[in-house]
Design an enzyme around this catalytic site. Structure first.
Site, PDB file in Angstrom:
ATOM      1  N   ASP A  49      62.841  76.196  47.209  1.00 44.75           N
ATOM      2  CA  ASP A  49      61.479  76.059  47.729  1.00 44.75           C
ATOM      3  C   ASP A  49      61.164  77.339  48.483  1.00 44.75           C
ATOM      4  O   ASP A  49      62.083  78.085  48.860  1.00 44.75           O
ATOM      5  CB  ASP A  49      61.372  74.856  48.667  1.00 44.75           C
ATOM      6  CG  ASP A  49      59.942  74.358  48.817  1.00 44.75           C
ATOM      7  OD1 ASP A  49      59.569  73.373  48.152  1.00 44.75           O
ATOM      8  OD2 ASP A  49      59.165  74.967  49.600  1.00 44.75           O
ATOM      9  N   ARG A  98      45.820  73.597  60.877  1.00 45.82           N
ATOM     10  CA  ARG A  98      47.250  73.886  60.690  1.00 45.82           C
ATOM     11  C   ARG A  98      47.681  75.165  61.420  1.00 45.82           C
ATOM     12  O   ARG A  98      48.831  75.286  61.822  1.00 45.82           O
ATOM     13  CB  ARG A  98      47.576  74.030  59.211  1.00 45.82           C
ATOM     14  CG  ARG A  98      47.554  72.701  58.470  1.00 45.82           C
ATOM     15  CD  ARG A  98      48.213  72.860  57.134  1.00 45.82           C
ATOM     16  NE  ARG A  98      48.106  71.655  56.337  1.00 45.82           N
ATOM     17  CZ  ARG A  98      48.642  71.525  55.130  1.00 45.82           C
ATOM     18  NH1 ARG A  98      49.303  72.528  54.589  1.00 45.82           N
ATOM     19  NH2 ARG A  98      48.510  70.406  54.447  1.00 45.82           N
TER      20      ARG A  98
END
Ligand code: SAM
Length: 285
Positions: free
Chosen positions: A156, A47
């Site tokens: 979020d 990632r």
């Protein structure tokens, strides 16, 4: 004819050592509570390779150096968070919660609310499927929406996810889990043959998106909530952080209010002012 193979960029083959993994994972836990066990080393490596590319770096050693410099770290932190959070979500995910609300859970909340709007919070909303599903359910279950109405705060930590939620445009495959009736009433199909669906503006207006880190000590929510969905996020935190967040969730839930946790979340070992109504559905005492 001789062809020269295109050079493989160094960032795409960079390896993350265990020591570098520990440094980065430690920073991630400090910033957003997410605990990465050593088993996640390969996941983190793949990632974060793109972050090397974005920063013009060739190795994780250089990336760790960047993160060690407070000024450079400040510019990188959000992208790091966006890269490491797991954002899997779906419309109509874990429908038992929505079915509970439809089958009387919501009606039970109303007497306490009088004539103000119902206040709901989707506390780790990812790309918006959860708060928009909830908005559809509330719009259907509260026919007198114009009188009483509802507001949904959707938060979020990932700004990339909040941007997707703000666009409120989804592929056919993504909206497929929704019951047909909800799809018909609350989504608009794009006419350009793209197969994309847009959440109707009336519904979108009821959802306020904001960035909020659940590990922050102070949450600005604009008042006690009647309903909180905090699903499939607590599992990423350690027990202490999970417990602190659960305690704070209870403080922001009014007595009689409902808390829905995800299927993998639990409140075991925590002393909280909650009583269980159904699996993963709790009422504030
Ligand atoms: C697996 S998704 C769950 C989404 C949705 N609640 C659902 O159940 O479908 C977890 C979300 O939690 C968010 N998250 C992770 N750490 C967070 C934190 N410290 N504060 C707020 N959100 C966080 C991630 O960005 C991600 O979008």
């Amino acid at each position: 004819m001789i062809t020269t193979p295109s050079a493989v960029p160094a960032w795409s083959q960079a390896n993350l050592t265990f020591e570098q993994f520990e440094r980065i994972a430690g920073l991630i836990t400090t910033v957003c509570g997410i605990v990465l066990t050593p088993a996640k080393c390969t996941m983190l490596e793949s990632r974060l390779r793109r972050r090397l590319q974005a920063n013009g770096l060739e190795s994780f050693a250089a990336y760790v150096e960047l993160l060690a410099d407070p000024q450079r770290r400040a510019g990188e932190l959000q992208a790091l968070i966006d890269a490491v959070t797991t954002n899997h979500t779906a419309f109509w995910r874990e429908p038992a919660h929505f079915e509970f609300l439809q089958a009387g859970g919501l009606a039970a909340l109303l007497p306490e609310i009088a004539d103000r709007p119902l206040r709901a919070w989707s506390a780790a909303c990812s790309s918006g499927e959860e708060p928009y599903t909830l908005a559809m359910v509330l719009a259907e279950a509260l026919p007198a929406v114009s009188e009483r109405g509802f507001t949904i705060l959707a938060t979020d930590i990932s700004t990339a996810m909040l941007q997707k939620a703000a666009r409120a445009i989804y592929r056919e495959k993504e909206v497929a889990p929704l019951p047909e009736r909800l799809k018909e009433r609350h989504l608009l199909r794009e006419r350009d043959g793209s197969g994309l669906y847009r959440v109707r503006p009336e519904l979108r207006r009821r959802v306020r998106l904001a960035q909020l880190n659940l590990t922050d000590r102070i949450w600005q929510l604009g008042g006690p909530q009647d309903l909180i969905l905090c699903r499939n996020v607590l599992i990423y935190f350690g027990q202490g952080t999970r417990e602190q967040i659960l305690r704070r969730l209870c403080q922001h839930l009014r007595p009689g209010g409902i808390l829905c946790l995800g299927h993998a979340d639990h409140i075991l070992g925590c002393t909280l002012p909650l009583r269980m109504l159904r699996a993963n559905i709790y009422q504030r005492l």
